[in-house]
Design a protein around this motif. Structure first.
Motif, mmCIF file in Angstrom:
data_model
loop_
_atom_site.group_PDB
_atom_site.id
_atom_site.type_symbol
_atom_site.label_atom_id
_atom_site.label_comp_id
_atom_site.label_asym_id
_atom_site.label_seq_id
_atom_site.Cartn_x
_atom_site.Cartn_y
_atom_site.Cartn_z
ATOM 1 N N THR A 127 0.831 -1.210 0.000
ATOM 2 C CA THR A 127 0.000 0.000 0.000
ATOM 3 C C THR A 127 0.865 1.259 0.000
ATOM 4 N N ARG A 128 0.266 2.360 -0.376
ATOM 5 C CA ARG A 128 0.968 3.655 -0.380
ATOM 6 C C ARG A 128 1.455 4.015 1.022
ATOM 7 N N GLU A 129 0.588 3.841 2.016
ATOM 8 C CA GLU A 129 0.932 4.220 3.376
ATOM 9 C C GLU A 129 2.079 3.369 3.922
ATOM 10 N N GLU A 130 2.051 2.067 3.642
ATOM 11 C CA GLU A 130 3.151 1.203 4.072
ATOM 12 C C GLU A 130 4.449 1.585 3.371
ATOM 13 N N CYS A 131 4.351 1.962 2.119
ATOM 14 C CA CYS A 131 5.529 2.372 1.369
ATOM 15 C C CYS A 131 6.140 3.626 1.994
ATOM 16 N N LEU A 132 5.306 4.580 2.375
ATOM 17 C CA LEU A 132 5.794 5.788 3.032
ATOM 18 C C LEU A 132 6.462 5.463 4.368
ATOM 19 N N ALA A 133 5.851 4.567 5.145
ATOM 20 C CA ALA A 133 6.438 4.166 6.426
ATOM 21 C C ALA A 133 7.785 3.473 6.203
ATOM 22 N N GLN A 134 7.878 2.644 5.177
ATOM 23 C CA GLN A 134 9.138 1.975 4.858
ATOM 24 C C GLN A 134 10.209 2.996 4.466
ATOM 25 N N ALA A 135 9.815 4.054 3.771
ATOM 26 C CA ALA A 135 10.776 5.093 3.390
ATOM 27 C C ALA A 135 11.335 5.787 4.632
ATOM 28 N N VAL A 136 10.488 6.053 5.619
ATOM 29 C CA VAL A 136 10.945 6.661 6.870
ATOM 30 C C VAL A 136 11.939 5.731 7.565
ATOM 31 N N GLN A 137 11.618 4.446 7.631
ATOM 32 C CA GLN A 137 12.516 3.480 8.258
ATOM 33 C C GLN A 137 13.846 3.410 7.519
ATOM 34 N N ALA A 138 13.804 3.476 6.198
ATOM 35 C CA ALA A 138 15.041 3.433 5.408
ATOM 36 C C ALA A 138 15.919 4.641 5.712
ATOM 37 N N MET A 139 15.313 5.807 5.906
ATOM 38 C CA MET A 139 16.090 7.006 6.244
ATOM 39 C C MET A 139 16.819 6.803 7.564
ATOM 40 N N THR A 140 16.106 6.255 8.552
ATOM 41 C CA THR A 140 16.746 6.003 9.851
ATOM 42 C C THR A 140 17.868 4.994 9.710
ATOM 43 N N GLU A 141 17.587 3.864 9.079
ATOM 44 C CA GLU A 141 18.572 2.791 8.994
ATOM 45 C C GLU A 141 19.788 3.164 8.157
ATOM 46 N N ALA A 142 19.649 4.184 7.314
ATOM 47 C CA ALA A 142 20.797 4.637 6.531
ATOM 48 C C ALA A 142 21.820 5.357 7.406
ATOM 49 N N ILE A 143 21.373 5.894 8.548
ATOM 50 C CA ILE A 143 22.300 6.647 9.399
ATOM 51 C C ILE A 143 22.508 6.015 10.770
ATOM 52 N N ALA A 144 21.618 5.098 11.189
ATOM 53 C CA ALA A 144 21.740 4.495 12.520
ATOM 54 C C ALA A 144 21.076 3.132 12.564
ATOM 55 N N ASP A 145 21.469 2.342 13.541
ATOM 56 C CA ASP A 145 20.891 1.016 13.750
ATOM 57 C C ASP A 145 19.815 1.115 14.827
ATOM 58 N N PRO A 146 18.527 1.080 14.449
ATOM 59 C CA PRO A 146 17.450 1.214 15.437
ATOM 60 C C PRO A 146 17.492 0.134 16.520
ATOM 61 N N ALA A 147 17.977 -1.053 16.189
ATOM 62 C CA ALA A 147 18.035 -2.145 17.160
ATOM 63 C C ALA A 147 19.066 -1.875 18.254
ATOM 64 N N SER A 148 19.984 -0.954 18.017
ATOM 65 C CA SER A 148 21.017 -0.663 19.015
ATOM 66 C C SER A 148 20.497 0.215 20.145
ATOM 67 N N ALA A 149 19.249 0.656 20.067
ATOM 68 C CA ALA A 149 18.674 1.511 21.114
ATOM 69 C C ALA A 149 18.571 0.770 22.439
ATOM 70 N N GLY A 150 18.340 -0.507 22.383
ATOM 71 C CA GLY A 150 18.210 -1.282 23.606
ATOM 72 C C GLY A 150 16.851 -1.074 24.256
ATOM 73 N N PRO A 151 16.457 -1.977 25.142
ATOM 74 C CA PRO A 151 15.122 -1.926 25.742
ATOM 75 C C PRO A 151 14.901 -0.735 26.675
ATOM 76 N N GLY A 152 15.963 -0.172 27.255
ATOM 77 C CA GLY A 152 15.789 0.939 28.188
ATOM 78 C C GLY A 152 15.937 2.314 27.571
ATOM 79 N N ALA A 153 16.068 2.389 26.264
ATOM 80 C CA ALA A 153 16.275 3.682 25.604
ATOM 81 C C ALA A 153 15.054 4.579 25.767
ATOM 82 N N ALA A 154 15.315 5.837 26.051
ATOM 83 C CA ALA A 154 14.231 6.809 26.186
ATOM 84 C C ALA A 154 13.657 7.129 24.807
ATOM 85 N N THR A 155 12.373 6.935 24.679
ATOM 86 C CA THR A 155 11.696 7.227 23.418
ATOM 87 C C THR A 155 10.524 8.148 23.688
ATOM 88 N N ARG A 156 10.034 8.740 22.637
ATOM 89 C CA ARG A 156 8.793 9.510 22.744
ATOM 90 C C ARG A 156 7.966 9.259 21.492
#
Length: 143
Positions: free
Chosen positions: A25-54
């Motif tokens: 879907t278009r919406e899933e494609c947009l969400a995947q693009a956002v994830q790709a932007m993050t993963e291009a500069i950082a590893d989201p899995a490295s945040a760890g379970p205690g990482a502060a998020t909002r």
């Protein structure tokens, strides 16, 4: 024709970062693009379970699909520039006159970096649209 699973990739270049995404879907494609932007500069899995998020909800108003993709890329840069944050999760839903993005943001400095941070969105090669196997989108960021 069978729709392939959602996914994304990025291709670094000397001064640019090309982000590609695909989904049923278009919406899933947009969400995947956002994830790709993050993963291009950082590893989201490295945040760890205690990482502060909002959590953040934002509406991107646009009538054209290209403007939605451009708007999400500009929001990504705003989160990065203004708060030093990147989304480790993104959900995108259609709303009248645009899309709503629900993201979980985490500070970039708490993640293992994988590449240079982008500084601008370019309109070079910006594309989004349906294809026989789902939706595809691409955006280029200047680094």
């Amino acid at each position: 024709m069978e729709v392939r699973q959602a996914g994304h990739s990025s291709v670094p270049h000397l001064t640019d970062l090309r982000v590609l995404a695909w989904a049923p879907t278009r919406e899933e494609c947009l969400a995947q693009a956002v994830q790709a932007m993050t993963e291009a500069i950082a590893d989201p899995a490295s945040a760890g379970p205690g990482a502060a998020t909002r959590e953040l909800d934002t509406v991107i108003p646009a009538l054209r699909d290209e403007d939605l993709l451009l708007g999400l890329a500009e929001e990504f840069l705003h989160w990065l520039d203004a708060g030093g944050e990147v989304p480790v999760r993104a959900e995108v839903a259609a709303v009248p006159g645009g899309v709503r993005a629900r993201v979980r943001l985490v500070r970039l400095r708490t993640l293992r970096t994988t590449g240079p941070a982008p500084v601008a969105v370019t309109d070079r090669g910006l594309s989004i649209g349906p294809a026989p196997d789902g939706w595809h989108c691409a955006v280029t960021l200047a680094v």
